[in-house]
Design a protein around this motif. Sequence first.
Motif, PDB file in Angstrom:
ATOM      1  N   ALA A  28      -0.470 -33.245  27.411  1.00  0.00           N
ATOM      2  CA  ALA A  28       0.123 -32.112  28.109  1.00  0.00           C
ATOM      3  C   ALA A  28       0.846 -32.586  29.367  1.00  0.00           C
ATOM      4  O   ALA A  28       1.959 -32.147  29.669  1.00  0.00           O
ATOM      5  CB  ALA A  28      -0.949 -31.087  28.462  1.00  0.00           C
ATOM      6  N   ARG A  47      -6.254 -34.547  28.242  1.00  0.00           N
ATOM      7  CA  ARG A  47      -5.121 -33.689  28.568  1.00  0.00           C
ATOM      8  C   ARG A  47      -3.862 -34.515  28.857  1.00  0.00           C
ATOM      9  O   ARG A  47      -2.892 -34.019  29.375  1.00  0.00           O
ATOM     10  CB  ARG A  47      -5.465 -32.814  29.764  1.00  0.00           C
ATOM     11  CG  ARG A  47      -6.456 -31.726  29.437  1.00  0.00           C
ATOM     12  CD  ARG A  47      -5.723 -30.531  28.824  1.00  0.00           C
ATOM     13  NE  ARG A  47      -6.655 -29.496  28.392  1.00  0.00           N
ATOM     14  CZ  ARG A  47      -7.003 -29.324  27.123  1.00  0.00           C
ATOM     15  NH1 ARG A  47      -6.512 -30.117  26.186  1.00  0.00           N
ATOM     16  NH2 ARG A  47      -7.824 -28.363  26.805  1.00  0.00           N
ATOM     17  N   THR A 100       2.767 -30.111  23.018  1.00  0.00           N
ATOM     18  CA  THR A 100       1.477 -30.603  23.512  1.00  0.00           C
ATOM     19  C   THR A 100       0.422 -30.582  22.414  1.00  0.00           C
ATOM     20  O   THR A 100      -0.537 -31.340  22.468  1.00  0.00           O
ATOM     21  CB  THR A 100       0.944 -29.753  24.668  1.00  0.00           C
ATOM     22  OG1 THR A 100       0.789 -28.419  24.210  1.00  0.00           O
ATOM     23  CG2 THR A 100       1.870 -29.778  25.848  1.00  0.00           C
ATOM     24  N   ARG A 123       3.922 -25.453  23.514  1.00  0.00           N
ATOM     25  CA  ARG A 123       2.678 -25.513  22.739  1.00  0.00           C
ATOM     26  C   ARG A 123       2.841 -26.439  21.548  1.00  0.00           C
ATOM     27  O   ARG A 123       1.936 -27.188  21.189  1.00  0.00           O
ATOM     28  CB  ARG A 123       2.295 -24.098  22.285  1.00  0.00           C
ATOM     29  CG  ARG A 123       0.812 -23.962  21.984  1.00  0.00           C
ATOM     30  CD  ARG A 123       0.418 -22.511  21.775  1.00  0.00           C
ATOM     31  NE  ARG A 123       0.796 -21.664  22.880  1.00  0.00           N
ATOM     32  CZ  ARG A 123       1.554 -20.578  22.765  1.00  0.00           C
ATOM     33  NH1 ARG A 123       2.011 -20.215  21.598  1.00  0.00           N
ATOM     34  NH2 ARG A 123       1.845 -19.848  23.814  1.00  0.00           N
ATOM     35  N   ASN A 166      -1.135 -23.559  28.199  1.00  0.00           N
ATOM     36  CA  ASN A 166      -0.191 -24.657  28.455  1.00  0.00           C
ATOM     37  C   ASN A 166       0.807 -24.326  29.560  1.00  0.00           C
ATOM     38  O   ASN A 166       2.011 -24.541  29.407  1.00  0.00           O
ATOM     39  CB  ASN A 166       0.585 -24.985  27.173  1.00  0.00           C
ATOM     40  CG  ASN A 166      -0.212 -25.864  26.247  1.00  0.00           C
ATOM     41  OD1 ASN A 166      -0.607 -26.955  26.623  1.00  0.00           O
ATOM     42  ND2 ASN A 166      -0.465 -25.381  25.055  1.00  0.00           N
TER      43      ASN A 166
END
Lengths: 346, 284
Positions: free
Chosen positions: A22, A19, A285, A282, A291
């Motif tokens: 993000a 992750r 990432t 979106r 998100n």
Amino acid sequence: MTAVGPMPVRRVAGGIPLRLRAVAVGAGCLLLALVFGVLAVGGGDYPMSPSDVVRTLLGGGSPAEDFVVHELRLPRVVTALLVGAALALAGAVFQSLVRNPLGSPDLLGFTQGSAAGALLVVVTGGSSAALAGGAVLGGVVAGLVVYVLAWRGGLHGHRLVLVGIGATAILTGVNGYLLTRGRLMEAARAMLWLTGSLDGRGWEDVLPLLAAMAVLAPVVLIGCARPLAITEMGDDLARGLGVRVQGLRLTLVAAAVLLTSLAAAAAGPVSFVALTAPHLARRMTAAPGPNLLAATCTGAALLTGADLAAQRLFAGHQLPVGVVTGVLGGGYLVWLLAAQRKAGRI
Amino acid sequence: MTGTIADRNAMAGTHDDGPRLRGSALTLAYDKRVVAEGLDVVVPDRSFTVIIGPNACGKSTLLRALARTLRPAAGTVLLDGRDISALPARKVARTLGLLPQTSVAPDGITVAELVGRGRYPHQRLLRQWSSEDERVVRASMKATGVADLAGRLVDELSGGQRQRVWIAMALAQETPLLLLDEPTTYLDIAHQIEVLDLCARLHEERGRTLVAVLHDLNHAARYATHLIAMRDGRVVAAGAPGEVMTADLVEEVFRLPCRVIDDPETGTPLVVPAARRRTEPATR
């Protein structure tokens, strides 16, 4: 079975999701928002360099600088940060809940509810504080009505969208009527509010939204993000995995309606941020799911950037920030639809 | 039909012994439309139970009730002897998994990520991804033969691959009971057999209790260890496929004249529909 192509390594290390991207997008957008904020604070009739602004913010400014930064300009920038973040978070929540990228609060009637509440106050000659209160109340009432009408043994995404579109249409009519009832001065003030403006914001405009974000953002970002991502795969599957789907929906709708109406109370119904920020996040990432954190930070950067542009684009003439977000957001939407059509997806 | 009555009695007899999952006096309804009334169902432990019946007989509805995604209008579903609706959602989700008929893979999700979502009921706010989660996800992908696809996007897979990924997700949930709603629908015959073989292996090797809704009677007869035949919201018969799957029962449940012969491959019942339907086929 078809042949297996080369394994894309993005977001996956050893078969396990990462992750980091993000988090990087969120941090980058937050940094960008702060840079925009410092630039915005430095601009105006009493120009300051970014280093002067930062020095003053850290407590090392002259009394005059202190006054200009802390009393005159900072409230506006903080409002922009919070309104952008709140709208984007609410938008990301709704898009995920209704499983439709167009499911933003602007389209579901809540924003129009806020507008109706605010206009009612303007027409009856209420104060600025009353206007903000009317916006909150209108948004919450509209949210409640849409929720109750869309409820049928549970909340279903498509019914929420249909009821919301109906409510939007009715409230747009009501708002048009209210505008014609107001006197000219009041109607002009109402129109400026309806466009969305951050002009002349003081700390008293920021505080309610700040308090709401302090409570609701952790609830949504930390408490609800993962079950929300699970629920995107279908209600039955989410229940099977132990998500309390209806309780989650109720919490998230309540939080998103509150955030939307408080944002509208602080800056007017600023258009397109709730719709575009989650999209942009979106894309940046490239991660599945709502998100939420990245969208929130993107929204903050988007609105501070738009407000900076609104102040600087035409020398000596400030635009309401809603005009900039409308033009930017509308342009983005058109580009997105064109790109999707080219890719054969619509 | 004597066999089925005996089975019904046998079913009633098992009530006190406490199989892990059963439904008692269930009334199932959508809004006001009642689908089934007074339904008693027992899922024998460590069985591969298959529910069969004509369209709209309530079999998927029953499965949803057993998985507590549909709340019964009356009656209770009992998991380990306790009312399933009164148990904590996460606790149930660690005991009983469900693979619904229609699930949506989020845009841009990879196989490993999707399978990882099956770990949700085992995770906590502060302990989101453990080495145990990683181990289970790898094992689930390996068991379903999708380990090579780990980094692929789910959108890019074929129907059969995708279904195996969903089953891998359900496996990652690590539940002793697993409910599957029509896991072979929309798949071609080779992929159907592939998925059913996988289910049978999961049942045999790990001692899991599986409950599946299937349309194909011959698949049901071949793979099930326990059959439940439904019509109009009632259980018409329940028991071992060899005893339940008779020509009389198929005619009673599906209004389809047929012969039942031995499957040359497995010796299980094989339903062969009659060559030509009579002039008044379904009025009886």
